[in-house]
Scaffold this active site. Structure first.
Site, PDB file in Angstrom:
ATOM      1  N   SER A 254      -3.035   2.233  -3.744  1.00  0.00           N
ATOM      2  CA  SER A 254      -3.316   1.576  -4.829  1.00  0.00           C
ATOM      3  C   SER A 254      -4.270   0.451  -4.395  1.00  0.00           C
ATOM      4  O   SER A 254      -4.837  -0.138  -5.331  1.00  0.00           O
ATOM      5  CB  SER A 254      -2.103   0.235  -4.896  1.00  0.00           C
ATOM      6  OG  SER A 254      -2.172  -0.576  -3.823  1.00  0.00           O
TER       7      SER A 254
ATOM      8  N   LYS B 111      -2.679  -6.206  -2.751  1.00  0.00           N
ATOM      9  CA  LYS B 111      -3.250  -6.155  -3.773  1.00  0.00           C
ATOM     10  C   LYS B 111      -4.357  -7.051  -3.943  1.00  0.00           C
ATOM     11  O   LYS B 111      -4.629  -8.036  -2.986  1.00  0.00           O
ATOM     12  CB  LYS B 111      -2.526  -6.415  -5.082  1.00  0.00           C
ATOM     13  CG  LYS B 111      -1.376  -5.435  -5.331  1.00  0.00           C
ATOM     14  CD  LYS B 111      -1.787  -4.479  -6.334  1.00  0.00           C
ATOM     15  CE  LYS B 111      -0.886  -3.585  -6.661  1.00  0.00           C
ATOM     16  NZ  LYS B 111       0.257  -2.916  -5.628  1.00  0.00           N
TER      17      LYS B 111
END
Lengths: 195, 195
Positions: free
Chosen positions: B117, B154
């Site tokens: 990600s 993230k």
DNA sequence: GTTGAAACTGAACGATCGTTCAGGTATTAA
DNA sequence: TTAATACCTGAACGATCGTTCAGTTTCAAC
């Protein structure tokens, strides 16, 4: 497990001592550090820390730290496992990034990356690459090479018609050195530091 | 410059001693190491190495190494500058990756990256991230966070409507934590080791 | 060759080192 | 309460520590 907590505290005190003095304390210094009034009392915990691999015995009975004790970084699992905060009282193994990443200190150097020719390999401008000189590159190694007078970083390959260098960026093309090629070193690690 | 070459050799001998014994030698050990027959002879070079910052004096006159001496990695310029092989006889400053990357050893951990990600930020599966706990994340910091029971890595952002997390991969989408979000730590560095 | 400075030697000093051990103190189990 | 056990103390030992210094050697400059 009161014994483990005790050792953990002593190990922390030893690590603090090492941070400021950059050496292992003598037995009398340890006695003072641990709060004993006799240096004979520190023999037991020291022996245990040696058995656990945090300390080692050097010439003349002197005590030295192992990298297990002086390493700076505790190792956890994976990102998905996250931080299950491993019971703060544990004796955490630590690792030294130096020992982990550098095999031959006398021929290892740090270079700053300029250019984006290896960006698809996750090597960005400004990243640091840890380069080991004097090695023989294997296929798909990333190397620093001087081709026709210019230094570049590329994937190294060798096939039946010779040696060629591939970038990790479609905007650049394969290089088949016409003249001489000098291999400066093999990239052993990439390090990116934020801020 | 015969004096510099001499010191360089002694520093190399001291570094070799430190590699095996993980401590600084005593004056008599240094005399043997340097080939002197009197330990009084080592006072001069030791004083010079202290002045240059490779050694330091600790309690009781004992000698300890500084990180300048025990660091493992020499620093060169950029990739494009390449290896102009800096006159092998020089006293090369070295750096310790630990000291360079870790500010707060007691709250720094190493995690292995799983998932892609953050791949557009050059963070690949299998990479190691150096995470510092207990910090307050700023916009665009990369953080490890637990959202709705699951740990992820993230980009962190905060705007007027609250906090959100962005991936660095178009295949994933922005997360606005509904329930509680736990910040595990801030990613301070990325390390990729080959083979 | 002479001179001068730097480098090295060898011995000495009190202090601290690592190690051992008999004995005391505290803690635990019965 | 008693017995057993682990922990800690304090003193002692020879060895090595860091430091100093007078004297010798080495070596380059004149």
């Amino acid at each position: 497990m009161p014994r483990q907590i005790d050792l953990k505290k002593k190990l922390d005190q030893l690590r603090a001592f090492h941070r400021s003095e950059r050496r292992a304390p003598s037995y009398s210094e340890m006695a003072e550090l641990f709060g004993y009034s006799s240096k004979a009392a520190v023999y037991a915990p020291v022996r245990k820390l040696i058995d656990l691999g945090y300390l080692k015995r050097s010439a003349g009975g002197r005590i030295a730290f192992t990298q297990k004790a002086t390493g700076k970084i505790a190792i956890l699992g994976t990102v998905q496992a996250g931080f299950q905060s491993p019971a703060e009282e544990e004796l955490l193994d630590t690792i030294s990034l130096d020992e982990f990443l550098v095999r031959r200190p006398e021929s290892t150097f740090l270079l700053t990356v300029s250019g984006d020719s290896m960006i698809d390999a996750g090597i960005h401008p400004g990243d640091l690459v840890l380069v080991e000189k004097n090695g023989a590159p294997k296929n798909q190694d990333i190397i620093i090479a001087q081709v026709d007078g210019e230094w570049t970083m590329k994937y190294f390959f060798r096939d039946k018609s010779g040696v060629y260098l591939d970038p990790a960026n479609p905007a650049y093309s394969r290089i088949r050195p016409r003249g001489s090629m000098v291999v400066g070193g093999i990239v052993r690690a990439v390090i990116r530091k934020y801020q």
